[in-house]
Design an enzyme around this catalytic site. Sequence first.
Site, PDB file in Angstrom:
ATOM      1  N   ARG A 198       0.841  -1.187   0.000  1.00 26.03           N
ATOM      2  CA  ARG A 198       0.000   0.000   0.000  1.00 26.03           C
ATOM      3  C   ARG A 198       0.885   1.250   0.000  1.00 26.03           C
ATOM      4  O   ARG A 198       2.033   1.221   0.428  1.00 26.03           O
ATOM      5  CB  ARG A 198      -0.911   0.013   1.226  1.00 26.03           C
ATOM      6  CG  ARG A 198      -1.888  -1.151   1.298  1.00 26.03           C
ATOM      7  CD  ARG A 198      -2.688  -1.106   2.594  1.00 26.03           C
ATOM      8  NE  ARG A 198      -3.642  -2.208   2.680  1.00 26.03           N
ATOM      9  CZ  ARG A 198      -3.360  -3.414   3.176  1.00 26.03           C
ATOM     10  NH1 ARG A 198      -2.135  -3.666   3.640  1.00 26.03           N
ATOM     11  NH2 ARG A 198      -4.282  -4.362   3.228  1.00 26.03           N
ATOM     12  N   TYR A 233      -9.130 -10.542  -8.935  1.00 28.96           N
ATOM     13  CA  TYR A 233      -8.047 -10.812  -9.881  1.00 28.96           C
ATOM     14  C   TYR A 233      -8.323 -12.035 -10.745  1.00 28.96           C
ATOM     15  O   TYR A 233      -7.790 -12.149 -11.844  1.00 28.96           O
ATOM     16  CB  TYR A 233      -6.722 -10.944  -9.127  1.00 28.96           C
ATOM     17  CG  TYR A 233      -6.488  -9.750  -8.241  1.00 28.96           C
ATOM     18  CD1 TYR A 233      -6.368  -8.473  -8.786  1.00 28.96           C
ATOM     19  CD2 TYR A 233      -6.455  -9.874  -6.860  1.00 28.96           C
ATOM     20  CE1 TYR A 233      -6.205  -7.359  -7.985  1.00 28.96           C
ATOM     21  CE2 TYR A 233      -6.289  -8.764  -6.040  1.00 28.96           C
ATOM     22  CZ  TYR A 233      -6.171  -7.520  -6.614  1.00 28.96           C
ATOM     23  OH  TYR A 233      -6.023  -6.418  -5.817  1.00 28.96           O
ATOM     24  N   LYS A 239      -2.092  -2.743   7.961  1.00 28.37           N
ATOM     25  CA  LYS A 239      -3.246  -2.193   8.660  1.00 28.37           C
ATOM     26  C   LYS A 239      -3.405  -2.916   9.993  1.00 28.37           C
ATOM     27  O   LYS A 239      -3.261  -4.125  10.065  1.00 28.37           O
ATOM     28  CB  LYS A 239      -4.515  -2.373   7.821  1.00 28.37           C
ATOM     29  CG  LYS A 239      -4.637  -1.401   6.658  1.00 28.37           C
ATOM     30  CD  LYS A 239      -5.975  -1.561   5.966  1.00 28.37           C
ATOM     31  CE  LYS A 239      -6.168  -0.517   4.885  1.00 28.37           C
ATOM     32  NZ  LYS A 239      -7.480  -0.652   4.206  1.00 28.37           N
ATOM     33  N   ARG A 244      -0.723  -1.420  -7.152  1.00 25.06           N
ATOM     34  CA  ARG A 244      -0.912  -2.586  -6.273  1.00 25.06           C
ATOM     35  C   ARG A 244      -1.769  -3.635  -6.978  1.00 25.06           C
ATOM     36  O   ARG A 244      -1.464  -4.827  -6.968  1.00 25.06           O
ATOM     37  CB  ARG A 244      -1.567  -2.125  -4.973  1.00 25.06           C
ATOM     38  CG  ARG A 244      -1.949  -3.222  -3.971  1.00 25.06           C
ATOM     39  CD  ARG A 244      -2.431  -2.534  -2.698  1.00 25.06           C
ATOM     40  NE  ARG A 244      -3.179  -3.390  -1.803  1.00 25.06           N
ATOM     41  CZ  ARG A 244      -2.642  -4.176  -0.871  1.00 25.06           C
ATOM     42  NH1 ARG A 244      -1.335  -4.245  -0.751  1.00 25.06           N
ATOM     43  NH2 ARG A 244      -3.410  -4.893  -0.065  1.00 25.06           N
ATOM     44  N   HIS A 295      -2.677   2.849  -5.845  1.00 28.78           N
ATOM     45  CA  HIS A 295      -3.418   1.617  -5.558  1.00 28.78           C
ATOM     46  C   HIS A 295      -3.597   0.769  -6.813  1.00 28.78           C
ATOM     47  O   HIS A 295      -3.672  -0.464  -6.731  1.00 28.78           O
ATOM     48  CB  HIS A 295      -4.786   1.948  -4.947  1.00 28.78           C
ATOM     49  CG  HIS A 295      -5.376   0.809  -4.178  1.00 28.78           C
ATOM     50  ND1 HIS A 295      -4.870   0.383  -2.961  1.00 28.78           N
ATOM     51  CD2 HIS A 295      -6.415  -0.020  -4.452  1.00 28.78           C
ATOM     52  CE1 HIS A 295      -5.575  -0.638  -2.519  1.00 28.78           C
ATOM     53  NE2 HIS A 295      -6.517  -0.906  -3.403  1.00 28.78           N
ATOM     54  N   HIS A 314      -3.570  -9.687   2.992  1.00 28.07           N
ATOM     55  CA  HIS A 314      -4.974  -9.932   3.317  1.00 28.07           C
ATOM     56  C   HIS A 314      -5.114 -11.220   4.116  1.00 28.07           C
ATOM     57  O   HIS A 314      -4.386 -12.186   3.885  1.00 28.07           O
ATOM     58  CB  HIS A 314      -5.822 -10.041   2.046  1.00 28.07           C
ATOM     59  CG  HIS A 314      -5.962  -8.754   1.300  1.00 28.07           C
ATOM     60  ND1 HIS A 314      -6.381  -7.592   1.906  1.00 28.07           N
ATOM     61  CD2 HIS A 314      -5.744  -8.435  -0.005  1.00 28.07           C
ATOM     62  CE1 HIS A 314      -6.409  -6.617   1.014  1.00 28.07           C
ATOM     63  NE2 HIS A 314      -6.025  -7.098  -0.149  1.00 28.07           N
TER      64      HIS A 314
END
Length: 356
Positions: free
Chosen positions: A210, A341, A234, A309, A306, A332
């Site tokens: 990120r 994707y 995060k 990414r 982004h 994730h």
Amino acid sequence: MRRELLLERIDKLKATMPWYILEYYQSKLAVPYSFTTLYEYLKEYDRFFNWVLESGITNASHIAEIPLSVLENMTKKDMEAFILYLRERPLLNANTTQNGVSQTTINRTLSALSSLYKYLTEEVENEQGEPYFYRNVMKKVATKKKKETLAARAENIKQKLFLGDETEEFLQYIDREYPKKLSNRALSSFNKNKERDLAIIALLLASGVRLSEAVNLDLKDINLKMMVIEVTRKGGKRDSVNVAAFAKPYLEEYLSIRSKRYKAEKTDTAFFLTEYRGTPNRIDASSVEKMVAKYSEDFKVRVTPHKLRHTLATRLYDATKSQVLVSHQLGHASTQVTDLYTHIVNDEQKNALNKL
């Protein structure tokens, strides 16, 4: 936005807020939420509390005076009235005839309020070890998601990705073709930051981190021998991220000029630097966003960090067909987020249709 300016704006908003918002802020800062996230939340609370004052729900004259009981006694109808206000109020932008904010903005506002209500009704503790109140009106408020299939979203995103050879072509374009279009003055500015800009874009394209994770990198987080970086994900979790080999020469070139070009001392720990009047500082996210937009628009299509990414994630899935591997690379916890994707890489489906 520069960190100093961001903190200044946060302090300005905090000065107007009720005590329970300041408690919420401190609690989330400890998680830690990023300053950018907290700033966006404070803006949403400012929007909400201004409506509370205007609507006559409280007798308070200023936001800081709005008692906690107002939130406790807020009804579902009150919240629906607030949503209608957002949807129907004239926009401040005089160049548009549209009334109301977008559904995306409304969802963001409701998300911020949901976070606040969860804190007040579940997370915080008073002197008796209980939350401030128990009734969470936000659990009764429905949000409307944008109607778009995963396949449609994938197709829209695909147009803004640099897939296949375009990843390296984009980097080569910045290095060799972009400077040919510049005036002497613009060329001087470009040459000063060329190695840094290429290193940032190469890292984003080669790791999928990120933007916040990239700009917060320190020198100690970079291992070019192993091509691994340490980032703060995060929620404050530290994670090791592999970096594709094609980024190595760009990172090495930047490191070779970093100290001299940006006047960095041993105390300047930030990996990516900017220099103003002889003082080095950590580059901020806003500067990177503008830089990526400038180069990408000139190359093909204006994109955000982004989207870089997304580019890495799509290329990695195309090469491995493993959602688990892509999820791990992106940081994730589940593969649900990476379903996108599988729709971007849909050549097999198109080939089958072409044979009909």
